[in-house]
Design a protein around this motif. Structure first.
Motif, PDB file in Angstrom:
ATOM      1  N   GLU A 183      -3.420  -4.174  -6.615  1.00  0.00           N
ATOM      2  CA  GLU A 183      -2.611  -3.882  -5.226  1.00  0.00           C
ATOM      3  C   GLU A 183      -3.648  -4.247  -4.030  1.00  0.00           C
ATOM      4  O   GLU A 183      -3.129  -4.823  -3.126  1.00  0.00           O
ATOM      5  N   LYS A 193      -4.552  -0.508  -9.173  1.00  0.00           N
ATOM      6  CA  LYS A 193      -4.974  -0.334  -7.832  1.00  0.00           C
ATOM      7  C   LYS A 193      -5.799  -1.215  -7.060  1.00  0.00           C
ATOM      8  O   LYS A 193      -5.717  -1.943  -5.961  1.00  0.00           O
ATOM      9  N   ASP A 249       5.845   2.558  -5.455  1.00  0.00           N
ATOM     10  CA  ASP A 249       6.008   2.695  -4.168  1.00  0.00           C
ATOM     11  C   ASP A 249       5.397   1.429  -3.065  1.00  0.00           C
ATOM     12  O   ASP A 249       5.850   1.043  -2.260  1.00  0.00           O
ATOM     13  N   GLY A 250       4.262   1.190  -3.785  1.00  0.00           N
ATOM     14  CA  GLY A 250       3.409   0.216  -3.255  1.00  0.00           C
ATOM     15  C   GLY A 250       3.743  -1.106  -3.461  1.00  0.00           C
ATOM     16  O   GLY A 250       3.928  -2.248  -2.611  1.00  0.00           O
ATOM     17  N   MET A 293       6.679  -2.136  -1.164  1.00  0.00           N
ATOM     18  CA  MET A 293       6.427  -2.376  -0.046  1.00  0.00           C
ATOM     19  C   MET A 293       5.688  -3.800   0.093  1.00  0.00           C
ATOM     20  O   MET A 293       5.914  -4.298   0.943  1.00  0.00           O
ATOM     21  N   LYS A 318      -4.379   4.008   2.952  1.00  0.00           N
ATOM     22  CA  LYS A 318      -4.084   4.963   2.177  1.00  0.00           C
ATOM     23  C   LYS A 318      -4.850   4.693   0.749  1.00  0.00           C
ATOM     24  O   LYS A 318      -5.399   5.666  -0.005  1.00  0.00           O
ATOM     25  N   HIS A 360      -1.549   0.156   6.825  1.00  0.00           N
ATOM     26  CA  HIS A 360      -1.399   1.362   6.360  1.00  0.00           C
ATOM     27  C   HIS A 360      -1.560   1.794   4.706  1.00  0.00           C
ATOM     28  O   HIS A 360      -2.284   2.782   4.325  1.00  0.00           O
ATOM     29  N   MET A 361      -1.128   0.517   3.948  1.00  0.00           N
ATOM     30  CA  MET A 361      -1.319   0.847   2.706  1.00  0.00           C
ATOM     31  C   MET A 361      -2.865   0.637   2.222  1.00  0.00           C
ATOM     32  O   MET A 361      -3.328   1.446   1.479  1.00  0.00           O
ATOM     33  N   GLU A 362      -3.426  -0.125   2.852  1.00  0.00           N
ATOM     34  CA  GLU A 362      -4.967  -0.202   2.806  1.00  0.00           C
ATOM     35  C   GLU A 362      -5.766   1.079   3.143  1.00  0.00           C
ATOM     36  O   GLU A 362      -6.474   1.326   2.349  1.00  0.00           O
ATOM     37  N   GLN A 370       3.389   6.425  -7.133  1.00  0.00           N
ATOM     38  CA  GLN A 370       2.610   5.698  -6.049  1.00  0.00           C
ATOM     39  C   GLN A 370       2.444   4.137  -6.077  1.00  0.00           C
ATOM     40  O   GLN A 370       2.646   3.279  -5.156  1.00  0.00           O
ATOM     41  N   ASN A 389       2.232  -2.416   8.273  1.00  0.00           N
ATOM     42  CA  ASN A 389       2.557  -1.704   6.961  1.00  0.00           C
ATOM     43  C   ASN A 389       1.259  -1.799   5.995  1.00  0.00           C
ATOM     44  O   ASN A 389       1.111  -1.111   5.111  1.00  0.00           O
ATOM     45  N   ILE A 411      -2.778  -7.101  -1.190  1.00  0.00           N
ATOM     46  CA  ILE A 411      -2.749  -6.866   0.364  1.00  0.00           C
ATOM     47  C   ILE A 411      -3.456  -7.680   1.098  1.00  0.00           C
ATOM     48  O   ILE A 411      -3.093  -8.160   2.142  1.00  0.00           O
TER      49      ILE A 411
END
Length: 288
Positions: free
Chosen positions: A178, A175, A90-91, A94, A160, A156-158, A87, A153, A182
């Protein structure tokens, strides 16, 4: 590892301190970098965003040192952690894509700005300038559209991240990194985009007009500290009226915009390389 929130709600709760210990110098560095970023995220000037990009570079340098620790690598390589690590990968993918959007936006705006400056220096006349201004404004419209998609996008990540449950200390740290990344990229993209272009006129009620005037006033204040938006406003005014402010003024506005773009682009490129490095390191850990 302390898991205090960034400018988000506290959704990370470490339940393991085995990796690495709270007193480890590297984790302390990461905490300090996170705190610096939290403290700087209220401002939205080019200098403040440049500072945030520099802080991100320092943060990812610390993350790189963390990822070199044997205990960190062992933690990420555990089979039960694999889904969480994937995950994160994936982040990061993005985030790289969003960085690409920001880099393209800066490049396009810089190219059009440079061409306008060239026309003004060579005094090619109003006709040549009108065409180039229209090209600039069309480019800005396309840039704003791409940025809008990138911001969605990121949101959406935020969202999630806010749904994630408890994790171990190592995953929790990454995390948090990340999440703050963002936030900085959101600030950067919003700055590049600037205030939304003025909408077509339509019938307004008195209340609506007052609300609109208040919004315009806020946008004007924002433009004073946004060199890119200031340049766009100046050129949009010329495109509407056909009359040019003193050439020296326009040249100064465009020069300030180009210098701002150059500084942001350099900071973004340096961070981009560090983000790639972190992703490659985690991939290597996962594949060992």
């Amino acid at each position: 590892m302390a898991t205090s929130p960034l400018n988000f709600q506290p959704f990370f709760h470490a339940r393991s301190n085995s990796l690495p210990s709270r007193q480890h110098p590297i984790t302390s560095q990461i905490d300090e970098n996170l705190n610096r970023l939290r403290a700087s995220q209220s401002a939205s000037t080019s200098s403040s965003i440049g500072h945030q990009l520099n802080c991100l570079q320092d943060l990812y340098d610390s993350v790189d040192m963390l990822l070199q620790l044997p205990l960190a690598q062992q933690s990420l390589a555990q089979e039960q952690q694999r889904k969480l690590v994937e995950q994160l990968l994936d982040g990061s993918l993005m985030l790289l894509d969003v960085c690409g959007t920001a880099k393209d936006a800066l490049s396009q705006t810089k190219e059009c700005t440079h061409e306008l400056q060239s026309i003004l220096r060579r005094r090619r006349g109003v006709d040549g300038l009108v065409n180039e201004v229209r090209k600039y404004l069309a480019s800005r419209k396309a840039v704003r559209k791409a940025i809008c998609k990138a911001l969605k996008n990121l949101k959406h990540m935020e969202h999630k991240l806010s749904k994630d449950g408890e994790t171990g200390a190592m995953i929790s740290t990454l995390k948090q990194v990340e999440a703050v990344t963002i936030s900085v990229l959101e600030s950067l993209l919003s700055f590049i985009s600037g205030p939304e272009a003025e909408s077509k006129s339509s019938p307004w009620s008195l209340v609506s007009k007052l609300m609109h005037q208040r919004k315009v006033t806020c946008e004007e204040e924002e433009q004073k500290t946004n060199e890119i938006a200031n340049a766009e406003t100046t050129l949009r005014s010329f495109n509407k009226s056909g009359s040019m402010k003193p050439v020296e003024h326009v040249q100064n506005v465009l020069e300030n915009s180009e210098m701002c773009i150059q500084d942001l682009d350099e900071g973004l490129e340096s961070f981009f390389r560090r983000l790639i490095k972190a992703r490659v390191t985690i991939l290597n850990i996962l594949n060992c």
